[in-house]
Design an enzyme around this catalytic site. Structure first.
Site, PDB file in Angstrom:
ATOM      1  N   LYS A 242       0.821  -1.214   0.000  1.00 15.19           N
ATOM      2  CA  LYS A 242       0.000   0.000   0.000  1.00 15.19           C
ATOM      3  C   LYS A 242       0.854   1.263   0.000  1.00 15.19           C
ATOM      4  O   LYS A 242       2.062   1.237   0.214  1.00 15.19           O
ATOM      5  CB  LYS A 242      -0.977  -0.027   1.166  1.00 15.19           C
ATOM      6  CG  LYS A 242      -2.098  -1.047   0.941  1.00 15.19           C
ATOM      7  CD  LYS A 242      -3.264  -0.830   1.852  1.00 15.19           C
ATOM      8  CE  LYS A 242      -4.466  -1.675   1.401  1.00 15.19           C
ATOM      9  NZ  LYS A 242      -5.617  -1.504   2.295  1.00 15.19           N
ATOM     10  N   ARG A 276      -4.003 -10.018   4.667  1.00 16.32           N
ATOM     11  CA  ARG A 276      -4.362 -10.014   3.245  1.00 16.32           C
ATOM     12  C   ARG A 276      -3.140  -9.538   2.453  1.00 16.32           C
ATOM     13  O   ARG A 276      -2.746  -8.372   2.541  1.00 16.32           O
ATOM     14  CB  ARG A 276      -5.553  -9.082   3.008  1.00 16.32           C
ATOM     15  CG  ARG A 276      -6.107  -9.058   1.585  1.00 16.32           C
ATOM     16  CD  ARG A 276      -7.303  -8.109   1.519  1.00 16.32           C
ATOM     17  NE  ARG A 276      -7.959  -8.129   0.228  1.00 16.32           N
ATOM     18  CZ  ARG A 276      -7.630  -7.335  -0.794  1.00 16.32           C
ATOM     19  NH1 ARG A 276      -6.630  -6.459  -0.666  1.00 16.32           N
ATOM     20  NH2 ARG A 276      -8.286  -7.412  -1.939  1.00 16.32           N
TER      21      ARG A 276
END
Length: 313
Positions: A242, A276
């Site tokens: 991210k 995840r």
């Protein structure tokens, strides 16, 4: 909110949250999240996903990636047909056409946990019928009817913190105390889901790293994740590749593996129990090593310094 208590017992002296969860049955798999971390692989059947830029958009690529993830140790595969990022609305039938064939192909080959990443109640309903055992809603029940769909099934629901309407921009987010506000939001949404019939033992929460948050917010969430794992529900974290990692390390997309693994391990140490991740083999190895350090799993074998003639090293 006070910090969660830590455990120091004969198994390990490494400080860690005191987590006590009942055994969870998710589809054909059982999880003891008191002593186990599940690795969730990411498969996006979208042409514009933020990380892989459409590498698994073709159906055969998506199915191959899903099967490969399970082969290298993923416990769980998360299949999505719509990115979280702002963009035009996708018709329900088109989202289903992207997601359902992957769910069906994977379910035919594996008993792994399959989640459908969607905020649409009808997509959730069809996904469960196709073989999904989890609905991963990254909008925090923007459509409350989605909880009704889960309640009418045996599926588990992931409730994620996010503030914007689906596929819309949320510029310059502001928080007084980001962790306290996330906690309040998630508890309210859990209460909503329970009021609509979803049992608490089928709910997982996700603080939503980077979702309507800047890098400083997300770093604070990671640093204080123990306050969220203390809420009593298993916590899922989605930190892989991210922007908070890119901005922290000055690392472009594609060069964030090490930062992703560091953030993931930090979250596991604070009590996260589902991670995840895009890079599955590396993530599985890092999770299993962290479980070993915490005393949650035994080594695969013992040889070093276990015999009279062992070579020192």
């Amino acid at each position: 909110m006070t910090a969660p208590p830590v455990r120091q017992d004969a198994a390990t002296s490494f400080p860690q949250p005191q987590l006590r969860y009942p055994l969870r049955q998710i589809g054909e798999r059982s999880f003891d999240f008191s002593r186990q971390v599940a690795v969730m692989a990411v498969v996006n059947r979208t042409p514009d996903s933020f990380y892989d830029r459409g590498a698994t958009f073709a159906l055969d690529h998506a199915v191959r990636a899903s099967l490969s993830a399970v082969e290298v140790g993923a416990d769980w595969v998360d299949i999505g047909g719509v990115p979280f990022a702002p963009g035009p609305e996708l018709a329900v039938d088109e989202e289903c056409a992207r997601v359902l064939p992957v769910v069906q192909a994977l379910r035919a080959a594996s008993d792994c946990v399959i989640s459908v990443d969607t905020f649409q109640p009808e997509v959730a309903r069809r996904g469960i019928e196709a073989g999904a055992t989890v609905i991963n809603d990254t909008t925090g029940l923007f459509h409350p009817e989605l909880a009704d769909v889960v309640a009418d099934s045996a599926a588990t629901l992931v409730i994620t913190h996010s503030l914007a309407s689906p596929r819309t921009q949320y510029p310059h987010p502001q928080y007084g105390d980001v962790v306290a506000e996330i906690s309040e939001f998630l508890l309210r949404r859990v209460e909503l889901a329970v009021s609509r019939g979803v049992p608490e033992e089928r709910i997982i929460i996700d603080p939503g790293h980077d979702l309507n948050k800047n890098t400083l917010h997300t770093l604070e969430i990671t640093r204080r994740l123990g306050e969220l794992t203390a809420l009593g529900h298993p916590v899922l974290v989605a930190v892989s590749n991210k922007d908070f990692i890119g901005e922290t390390l000055d690392a472009p997309r594609g060069e964030r593996l090490e930062g992703s693994l560091a953030a993931m391990v930090a979250c596991v140490l604070a009590g996260a129990r589902i991670v995840r991740m895009h890079n599955v083999p590396e993530s599985v190895a890092a999770v299993r090593m962290t479980e070993g350090i915490l005393g949650l799993r035994q080594p695969s074998y013992l040889k070093h310094n276990m015999g009279e003639f062992n070579v020192q090293g």
